[in-house]
Design an enzyme around this catalytic site. Structure first.
Site, PDB file in Angstrom:
ATOM      1  N   LYS A   1       3.112  12.239  -4.105  1.00  0.00           N
ATOM      2  CA  LYS A   1       4.364  12.882  -2.927  1.00  0.00           C
ATOM      3  C   LYS A   1       4.588  13.706  -2.427  1.00  0.00           C
ATOM      4  O   LYS A   1       5.105  14.364  -3.619  1.00  0.00           O
ATOM      5  CB  LYS A   1       4.886  11.629  -2.249  1.00  0.00           C
ATOM      6  CG  LYS A   1       4.103   9.950  -3.056  1.00  0.00           C
ATOM      7  CD  LYS A   1       3.808   9.756  -2.113  1.00  0.00           C
ATOM      8  CE  LYS A   1       2.719   7.970  -1.884  1.00  0.00           C
ATOM      9  NZ  LYS A   1       2.273   7.912  -0.903  1.00  0.00           N
TER      10      LYS A   1
ATOM     11  N   LYS B   1       1.235  13.133  -0.136  1.00  0.00           N
ATOM     12  CA  LYS B   1      -0.060  12.270  -0.384  1.00  0.00           C
ATOM     13  C   LYS B   1      -0.869  13.767  -0.218  1.00  0.00           C
ATOM     14  O   LYS B   1      -2.303  13.990  -0.592  1.00  0.00           O
ATOM     15  CB  LYS B   1      -0.370  11.072  -0.065  1.00  0.00           C
ATOM     16  CG  LYS B   1      -0.816  11.410   1.436  1.00  0.00           C
ATOM     17  CD  LYS B   1      -1.132   9.535   1.998  1.00  0.00           C
ATOM     18  CE  LYS B   1      -1.449   9.763   3.069  1.00  0.00           C
ATOM     19  NZ  LYS B   1      -1.518   8.578   3.514  1.00  0.00           N
TER      20      LYS B   1
ATOM     21  N   LYS C   1      -3.510   8.920  -9.306  1.00  0.00           N
ATOM     22  CA  LYS C   1      -4.346   8.954  -8.349  1.00  0.00           C
ATOM     23  C   LYS C   1      -4.490  10.108  -7.352  1.00  0.00           C
ATOM     24  O   LYS C   1      -3.294   9.645  -6.400  1.00  0.00           O
ATOM     25  CB  LYS C   1      -4.199   7.413  -7.731  1.00  0.00           C
ATOM     26  CG  LYS C   1      -5.669   6.637  -6.754  1.00  0.00           C
ATOM     27  CD  LYS C   1      -4.742   5.279  -6.386  1.00  0.00           C
ATOM     28  CE  LYS C   1      -4.140   5.276  -4.836  1.00  0.00           C
ATOM     29  NZ  LYS C   1      -4.732   6.173  -3.791  1.00  0.00           N
TER      30      LYS C   1
ATOM     31  N   ASP D   1      -4.700   9.730  -3.563  1.00  0.00           N
ATOM     32  CA  ASP D   1      -4.429   9.013  -2.256  1.00  0.00           C
ATOM     33  C   ASP D   1      -6.269   9.149  -0.893  1.00  0.00           C
ATOM     34  O   ASP D   1      -6.327   9.938  -1.570  1.00  0.00           O
ATOM     35  CB  ASP D   1      -3.370   9.039  -1.132  1.00  0.00           C
ATOM     36  CG  ASP D   1      -2.626   8.154  -0.882  1.00  0.00           C
ATOM     37  OD1 ASP D   1      -3.495   6.442  -0.622  1.00  0.00           O
ATOM     38  OD2 ASP D   1      -1.436   7.577  -0.413  1.00  0.00           O
ATOM     39  N   GLU D   2      -5.301   8.805   0.377  1.00  0.00           N
ATOM     40  CA  GLU D   2      -7.443   8.002   0.714  1.00  0.00           C
ATOM     41  C   GLU D   2      -7.609   9.285   1.453  1.00  0.00           C
ATOM     42  O   GLU D   2      -8.927   9.782   1.423  1.00  0.00           O
ATOM     43  CB  GLU D   2      -7.534   7.322   1.905  1.00  0.00           C
ATOM     44  CG  GLU D   2      -6.756   7.264   3.131  1.00  0.00           C
ATOM     45  CD  GLU D   2      -5.105   7.046   2.544  1.00  0.00           C
ATOM     46  OE1 GLU D   2      -4.473   7.513   3.941  1.00  0.00           O
ATOM     47  OE2 GLU D   2      -5.052   6.879   1.776  1.00  0.00           O
TER      48      GLU D   2
ATOM     49  N   HIS E   1     -10.498   2.589  -2.744  1.00  0.00           N
ATOM     50  CA  HIS E   1      -9.721   2.342  -1.462  1.00  0.00           C
ATOM     51  C   HIS E   1     -10.243   2.110  -0.721  1.00  0.00           C
ATOM     52  O   HIS E   1     -11.162   1.334  -0.698  1.00  0.00           O
ATOM     53  CB  HIS E   1      -9.234   4.008  -1.315  1.00  0.00           C
ATOM     54  CG  HIS E   1      -7.403   3.857  -1.123  1.00  0.00           C
ATOM     55  ND1 HIS E   1      -7.263   3.583   0.613  1.00  0.00           N
ATOM     56  CD2 HIS E   1      -6.445   3.855  -1.560  1.00  0.00           C
ATOM     57  CE1 HIS E   1      -6.659   3.454   0.854  1.00  0.00           C
ATOM     58  NE2 HIS E   1      -5.060   4.328  -0.084  1.00  0.00           N
ATOM     59  N   ARG E   2      -9.301   1.501   0.188  1.00  0.00           N
ATOM     60  CA  ARG E   2     -10.268  -0.029   1.554  1.00  0.00           C
ATOM     61  C   ARG E   2      -9.468   0.794   2.386  1.00  0.00           C
ATOM     62  O   ARG E   2      -9.366   0.452   3.648  1.00  0.00           O
ATOM     63  CB  ARG E   2      -9.143  -0.881   1.342  1.00  0.00           C
ATOM     64  CG  ARG E   2      -7.863  -1.165   1.286  1.00  0.00           C
ATOM     65  CD  ARG E   2      -7.395  -3.265   1.201  1.00  0.00           C
ATOM     66  NE  ARG E   2      -5.610  -3.383   1.285  1.00  0.00           N
ATOM     67  CZ  ARG E   2      -5.213  -3.860   1.516  1.00  0.00           C
ATOM     68  NH1 ARG E   2      -5.820  -5.623   2.025  1.00  0.00           N
ATOM     69  NH2 ARG E   2      -3.860  -4.411   2.114  1.00  0.00           N
TER      70      ARG E   2
ATOM     71  N   HIS F   1      -8.165  -2.448  -4.083  1.00  0.00           N
ATOM     72  CA  HIS F   1      -6.829  -2.496  -3.257  1.00  0.00           C
ATOM     73  C   HIS F   1      -6.657  -3.771  -2.524  1.00  0.00           C
ATOM     74  O   HIS F   1      -7.646  -4.115  -1.307  1.00  0.00           O
ATOM     75  CB  HIS F   1      -6.489  -1.313  -2.585  1.00  0.00           C
ATOM     76  CG  HIS F   1      -5.703  -0.215  -3.138  1.00  0.00           C
ATOM     77  ND1 HIS F   1      -4.632   0.168  -2.935  1.00  0.00           N
ATOM     78  CD2 HIS F   1      -7.211   0.706  -4.125  1.00  0.00           C
ATOM     79  CE1 HIS F   1      -4.656   1.294  -3.862  1.00  0.00           C
ATOM     80  NE2 HIS F   1      -5.421   1.427  -4.238  1.00  0.00           N
TER      81      HIS F   1
ATOM     82  N   LYS G   1       5.004  -2.557   1.659  1.00  0.00           N
ATOM     83  CA  LYS G   1       4.704  -1.582   3.443  1.00  0.00           C
ATOM     84  C   LYS G   1       4.144  -2.365   4.690  1.00  0.00           C
ATOM     85  O   LYS G   1       4.173  -2.289   5.849  1.00  0.00           O
ATOM     86  CB  LYS G   1       4.746  -0.653   3.260  1.00  0.00           C
ATOM     87  CG  LYS G   1       4.066   0.404   2.835  1.00  0.00           C
ATOM     88  CD  LYS G   1       3.649   1.723   2.845  1.00  0.00           C
ATOM     89  CE  LYS G   1       2.974   2.466   2.282  1.00  0.00           C
ATOM     90  NZ  LYS G   1       2.965   4.003   2.765  1.00  0.00           N
TER      91      LYS G   1
ATOM     92  N   SER H   1      -0.921  -2.673  -3.930  1.00  0.00           N
ATOM     93  CA  SER H   1       0.278  -0.823  -3.275  1.00  0.00           C
ATOM     94  C   SER H   1       0.813  -1.019  -2.224  1.00  0.00           C
ATOM     95  O   SER H   1       0.135  -1.969  -1.271  1.00  0.00           O
ATOM     96  CB  SER H   1      -0.988  -0.304  -3.381  1.00  0.00           C
ATOM     97  OG  SER H   1      -2.293  -0.380  -2.287  1.00  0.00           O
TER      98      SER H   1
ATOM     99  N   GLY I   1       4.396   0.971  -0.972  1.00  0.00           N
ATOM    100  CA  GLY I   1       6.090   0.461  -0.427  1.00  0.00           C
ATOM    101  C   GLY I   1       6.178  -0.581  -1.614  1.00  0.00           C
ATOM    102  O   GLY I   1       7.465  -0.741  -1.261  1.00  0.00           O
TER     103      GLY I   1
ATOM    104  N   GLN J   1       0.619  -0.101  -8.234  1.00  0.00           N
ATOM    105  CA  GLN J   1       0.683   1.916  -7.980  1.00  0.00           C
ATOM    106  C   GLN J   1       1.585   1.512  -7.316  1.00  0.00           C
ATOM    107  O   GLN J   1       1.655   0.855  -5.630  1.00  0.00           O
ATOM    108  CB  GLN J   1      -0.977   1.609  -7.162  1.00  0.00           C
ATOM    109  CG  GLN J   1      -1.182   3.688  -6.788  1.00  0.00           C
ATOM    110  CD  GLN J   1      -0.625   4.138  -5.582  1.00  0.00           C
ATOM    111  OE1 GLN J   1      -1.147   3.460  -4.771  1.00  0.00           O
ATOM    112  NE2 GLN J   1       0.516   4.665  -5.339  1.00  0.00           N
ATOM    113  N   ALA J   2       2.356   2.357  -7.280  1.00  0.00           N
ATOM    114  CA  ALA J   2       3.699   3.226  -6.986  1.00  0.00           C
ATOM    115  C   ALA J   2       3.849   4.816  -6.885  1.00  0.00           C
ATOM    116  O   ALA J   2       3.563   5.001  -7.129  1.00  0.00           O
ATOM    117  CB  ALA J   2       5.032   2.666  -7.418  1.00  0.00           C
TER     118      ALA J   2
ATOM    119  N   GLY K   1       5.906   6.342  -3.269  1.00  0.00           N
ATOM    120  CA  GLY K   1       7.258   7.203  -3.249  1.00  0.00           C
ATOM    121  C   GLY K   1       8.137   5.999  -4.287  1.00  0.00           C
ATOM    122  O   GLY K   1       9.529   6.644  -4.397  1.00  0.00           O
TER     123      GLY K   1
END
Length: 416
Positions: free
Chosen positions: A152, A154, A178, A180-181, A270-271, A303, A311, A339, A341, A361-362, A364
């Site tokens: 982060k 990302k 990982k 991110d999208e 990833h969705r 995911h 979140k 994943s 939040g 998967q975390a 933040g």
């Protein structure tokens, strides 16, 4: 001259054949439509119906009509003969069962809730190459959840900073770095540079920890470019690729699955964009169906949500996960990914809700630790170790300062 009546597509006494693809929809008929009339139009439009009389020689016509065979309140079931579908073509299947019907005037809203896939259709798809076995076949997670993190912010990090953060996370106990999208091949962090530097950091972390680590690098792009990137991952010694499966499209996923098998690479799905289809409870396509499609097309993990502990808005995460890991005509199971939040303070609740056969998967919740990424990774790993040992997080934190600091910062609350 043959006129196809909508009533031809309604038979509430029909018992679906074992070779039928049966789909469950929730519909809200238009104001001037009965449930029966709307259901018959859904079956008609998604198979071989039309609104006008036709001039067709019936000797030259194969009967491929779908049948609305059950109505229960606003829920309907439609059975499709398997001959309606092209073998191994997910785009063609979806053009039938989730195509024009989503825009029909005969319904005010319609949602594809679930599918029951016959062996005759499933056999045309490869399914996962590894699935849940990645925890032990490619990593050293054993019986605990696989742990992953996204650096982060990302997007915006330089290549060097991205790799450094990854190394800190790996050394702290994370299994998978990982992307991110929306991180692919931008000037601030070019794809091949990021791939090479991150895998070099992975190798150092593996040597330092004695654990196998790996990198979920985002290969998402135009299809031929994606295949070239898959080749690059293999050349650099990576074991996984990541693809934004919905924005890329299922035909592209199928192409990537085939190329990944050539190299023995696992696919992380990833969705991104899923909520455009599944967020509204009354319209679109459910996450359950999206997960089913992903499994048939051959992803190894996807995911699926956090059972309300993160979140993002969620559907029935436990039910989706059960389908992904359950029996489906011999397909390997898919490893669900929780994943969005997450942080160490909710891990015990997460594992209680979803079990341990998952990826946690975390982002933040690792890098936002007051003492930095390495401490955040240790705290996440400690929260899993505590949960696996049946100890409360608070008690375990007495002897683990990184977890104690995480609990002090975030408690056991879920973010919004």
């Amino acid at each position: 001259m043959t006129g196809i009546e909508y009533d031809d597509f309604l038979d509430l006494g029909y018992e679906p054949a074992t070779t039928d693809l049966t789909c469950e929809f929730t519909i809200e008929p238009a104001a001037d439509m009965s449930m029966e009339a709307a259901a018959s139009r859904v079956a008609s439009e998604s198979s071989n119906g039309t609104w006008a009389a036709l001039h067709v020689d019936e000797d030259e016509l194969t009967d491929l009509g779908a049948v609305a065979c059950e109505i229960d309140g606003n829920a309907i079931t439609v059975a499709y003969p398997d001959a309606l579908f092209e073998a191994g073509s997910m785009p063609q299947i979806l053009s039938c069962i989730a195509g024009n019907i989503l825009g029909m005037k005969a319904v005010d809203s319609i949602r594809l809730e679930d599918c029951h896939w016959p062996d005759s259709i499933v056999s045309g798809f490869p399914g996962p190459q590894f699935g849940t076995s990645v925890a032990r076949e490619k990593l050293d997670a054993g019986e605990r959840p696989v742990l992953a993190t996204v650096p982060k912010p990302k997007v915006g990090l330089s290549t060097a900073a991205h790799a450094d953060i990854g190394e800190e996370a790996w050394r702290g106990g994370i299994d998978l770095l990982k992307d991110d999208e929306n991180l692919t091949d931008q000037e601030f962090n070019p794809f091949e540079d990021r791939l090479a530097e991150s895998l070099a950091a992975r190798d150092r972390a593996q040597e330092a920890t004695g654990e196998r680590k790996d990198y979920l690098v985002n290969v998402t792009a135009e299809t031929t470019e994606m295949l070239d990137r898959v080749d690059l991952v293999a050349e650099h010694g990576g074991g996984f690729v990541m693809i934004d499966v919905i924005t890329c499209g299922w035909a592209a996923v199928q192409s990537v699955r085939e190329r990944c098998e050539d190299h023995g690479l696992a696919i992380h799905a990833h969705r991104a964009m899923h909520a455009a289809f599944d967020r509204l409870e009354h319209h679109g396509v459910s996450m359950r169906v999206i997960a089913q499609i992903a499994r048939l097309c051959g992803v190894d993990h996807i995911h699926t949500g956090t059972a309300g502990l993160g979140k993002l808005a969620n559907e029935d995460t436990p039910g989706i996960n059960a389908w992904l890991t359950g029996e489906c005509h011999g397909l390997k199971p898919v490893l669900p990914v929780a994943s969005g939040g997450l942080h160490p303070g909710v891990v015990d609740q997460l594992l209680e809700a979803l079990g341990t056969d998952i990826i946690v998967q975390a982002g933040g919740g690792v890098h936002g630790h007051p003492d930095g990424t390495h401490a955040g990774a240790k705290a996440l790993r400690q929260s899993v170790d505590a949960s696996m040992a049946g100890e409360s997080l608070a008690d375990y934190a007495d002897d683990h300062p990184e977890l104690a600091t995480a609990l002090e910062k975030w408690g056991a609350e879920t973010p919004r």
